[in-house]
Design an enzyme around this catalytic site. Structure first.
Site, PDB file in Angstrom:
ATOM      1  CE  LYS A 111     -61.773  30.835  -5.471  1.00 49.62           C
ATOM      2  NZ  LYS A 111     -61.079  31.247  -4.348  1.00 49.62           N
ATOM      3  CE  LYS A 194     -62.458  26.974   1.086  1.00 47.40           C
ATOM      4  NZ  LYS A 194     -61.343  26.579   0.229  1.00 47.40           N
ATOM      5  CE  LYS A 197     -54.316  29.993   0.111  1.00 48.03           C
ATOM      6  NZ  LYS A 197     -54.639  29.818  -1.290  1.00 48.03           N
TER       7      LYS A 197
HETATM    8  P1  ATP Z   1     -58.791  30.560  -1.951  1.00 46.55           P
HETATM    9  O1  ATP Z   1     -59.676  31.173  -0.909  1.00 46.55           O
HETATM   10  O2  ATP Z   1     -57.803  31.503  -2.545  1.00 46.55           O
HETATM   11  O3  ATP Z   1     -59.553  29.743  -2.948  1.00 46.55           O
HETATM   12  P2  ATP Z   1     -58.149  28.474  -0.098  1.00 46.55           P
HETATM   13  O4  ATP Z   1     -57.999  29.001   1.280  1.00 46.55           O
HETATM   14  O5  ATP Z   1     -59.376  27.690  -0.428  1.00 46.55           O
HETATM   15  O6  ATP Z   1     -57.866  29.590  -1.164  1.00 46.55           O
HETATM   16  P3  ATP Z   1     -56.375  26.791  -1.561  1.00 46.55           P
HETATM   17  O7  ATP Z   1     -55.070  27.285  -2.050  1.00 46.55           O
HETATM   18  O8  ATP Z   1     -57.486  26.691  -2.552  1.00 46.55           O
HETATM   19  O9  ATP Z   1     -56.885  27.611  -0.320  1.00 46.55           O
HETATM   20  O10 ATP Z   1     -56.198  25.414  -0.855  1.00 46.55           O
HETATM   21  C1  ATP Z   1     -55.001  24.756  -0.548  1.00 46.55           C
HETATM   22  C2  ATP Z   1     -55.375  23.414   0.026  1.00 46.55           C
HETATM   23  O11 ATP Z   1     -55.987  23.617   1.318  1.00 46.55           O
HETATM   24  C3  ATP Z   1     -56.420  22.654  -0.806  1.00 46.55           C
HETATM   25  O12 ATP Z   1     -56.144  21.280  -0.804  1.00 46.55           O
HETATM   26  C4  ATP Z   1     -57.709  22.944  -0.105  1.00 46.55           C
HETATM   27  O13 ATP Z   1     -58.655  21.930  -0.325  1.00 46.55           O
HETATM   28  C5  ATP Z   1     -57.257  22.995   1.345  1.00 46.55           C
HETATM   29  N1  ATP Z   1     -58.153  23.850   2.128  1.00 46.55           N
HETATM   30  C6  ATP Z   1     -58.440  25.144   1.890  1.00 46.55           C
HETATM   31  N2  ATP Z   1     -59.311  25.630   2.784  1.00 46.55           N
HETATM   32  C7  ATP Z   1     -59.589  24.592   3.630  1.00 46.55           C
HETATM   33  C8  ATP Z   1     -60.441  24.451   4.763  1.00 46.55           C
HETATM   34  N3  ATP Z   1     -61.158  25.465   5.203  1.00 46.55           N
HETATM   35  N4  ATP Z   1     -60.482  23.257   5.381  1.00 46.55           N
HETATM   36  C9  ATP Z   1     -59.741  22.206   4.943  1.00 46.55           C
HETATM   37  N5  ATP Z   1     -58.924  22.272   3.862  1.00 46.55           N
HETATM   38  C10 ATP Z   1     -58.842  23.442   3.208  1.00 46.55           C
END
Ligand code: ATP
Ligand code: LTN
Length: 327
Positions: A111, A194, A197
């Site tokens: 980040k 990955k 969001k």
């Molecule tokens: P950001 O992009 O804002 O970092 P994010 O999409 O990674 O957000 P988080 O809020 O960090 O989402 O994650 C919420 C939960 O979902 C965490 O336990 C994270 O590990 C899981 N998660 C996020 N993205 C994935 C993915 N692509 N596959 C599986 N699990 C995920």
């Protein structure tokens, strides 16, 4: 009885990655122990966010948790910011985590590398401190997360060892619980990344309509071959779609491969889209009903009461151990 805890930060629209990595699994966890599930709104502040967006996202996550089948009579669902012990615990724990280890966290490196060096907030750097506090405040045994969060749970484990060595048994040792399949759902447009969001290209959002979901899956990047086989290195797109299908159908990757033996890519993608829609459509209907009827409001209020009670106990325990006087 074991204690299970997890949170999602309200930074954007939830994706199929969040659903498969965490949301979908929580229904089973609620029958396995005492569950504390929260909306990590203080964590959402670690990167710039509009107040209205933070509000809206927080409500959405509460509704999605409930739509995923969490039963408010079985679990404690709350907003992190409505339990002040989280902030207080972070102030204490920050003294026991070191700048060297925090600067090695992959999430921080990812980040912050996209930001201007002079405007990286202290909160982003200290993100794992707040997260360690979240986990330790409830004596959590298990922390269901996707793959990217395992490193933060490992750091929490190091912290527990450090504090327990110095002060005796203060904290319970937590461990990360992640899916064997589906801990890292990849982007549909770039399967080397990955699905996330905060990087919406290639995402399936949980609020996407059925037509959009189908279109996104049908245009997912694959490869120039023709075999439907799990091979992360040479066929990352197909492997990701197989993973999504296996998770939707609750089967293993091997079983999914057998289903599609001899299929053409186009027909395979159509089946993946059908499987996702079959599960996500009724989930979306439950989400709408919960949101329209504001069913989350009372749940969050009750959840805050229960979470405040439990977390105060643990906070008092650490305060006493480290020598803070109780007036
Ligand atoms: P950001 O992009 O804002 O970092 P994010 O999409 O990674 O957000 P988080 O809020 O960090 O989402 O994650 C919420 C939960 O979902 C965490 O336990 C994270 O590990 C899981 N998660 C996020 N993205 C994935 C993915 N692509 N596959 C599986 N699990 C995920
Ligand atoms: N960092 C997590 C959200 C989160 C969390 C937690 C998860 C904050 N505190 C405690 C598990 C346990 C994320 O989703 N990015």
């Amino acid at each position: 009885m074991k204690t299970i805890l997890t949170g999602i930060k309200p930074t954007g629209k939830l994706t199929l990655g969040n659903y498969i990595g965490v949301l979908k699994r929580l229904k089973d966890f609620q029958n396995q122990g005492e569950c504390y599930i929260f909306i990590a709104d203080l964590h959402a502040l670690t990167l710039p966010i509009e107040p209205s967006e933070l509000n809206e996202n927080s409500i959405d996550i509460a509704c999605f948790y409930l739509a995923a089948g969490l039963d408010p009579n079985k679990i404690t669902l709350f907003l992190q910011s409505s339990v002040s012990a989280h902030a207080e615990m972070a102030i204490i724990l920050q003294n026991y985590l070191y700048m060297g280890e925090l600067s090695r966290m992959t999430q921080f490196k990812d980040k912050s590398s996209k930001m201007n060096k002079n405007s990286i907030g202290l909160g982003l750097f200290a993100y794992p401190v707040l997260m360690a506090g979240d986990i330790l405040l409830y004596d959590a045994d298990e922390v269901p997360v996707g793959e990217d969060q395992i490193q933060h749970v490992e750091l929490t484990r190091d912290l527990v060892k450090r504090i327990n060595n110095r002060y005796g048994d203060v904290f319970k040792m937590p461990s990360a619980k992640f899916n064997k399949v589906g801990a890292r759902i990849m982007s549909l447009s770039d399967p080397s990344k990955k699905m996330s969001k905060s990087d919406p290209k290639g995402d399936i959002f949980l609020k996407d309509d059925v037509k959009t979901i189908r279109k996104k899956i049908m245009s997912a990047v694959t490869d120039s071959g023709c075999e439907i086989k799990y091979d992360e290195e040479n066929k990352p797109g197909i492997s990701n779609l197989l993973t999504i299908y296996a998770c939707m159908k609750n089967i293993s990757i091997e079983e999914a491969e057998k289903v599609f033996n001899g299929y053409r890519y186009g027909d395979f993608k159509k089946c993946v889209a059908d499987a996702v829609i079959e599960e996500i459509e009724p989930f979306q209907q439950r989400y709408i009903e919960i949101k329209e009827n504001k069913l989350y409001e009372d749940v969050l209020r009750q959840g805050a009461l229960k979470a405040n009670k439990k977390s105060q106990e643990v906070l008092n325990r650490i305060k006493e151990k480290i020598g803070l006087l109780k007036a």
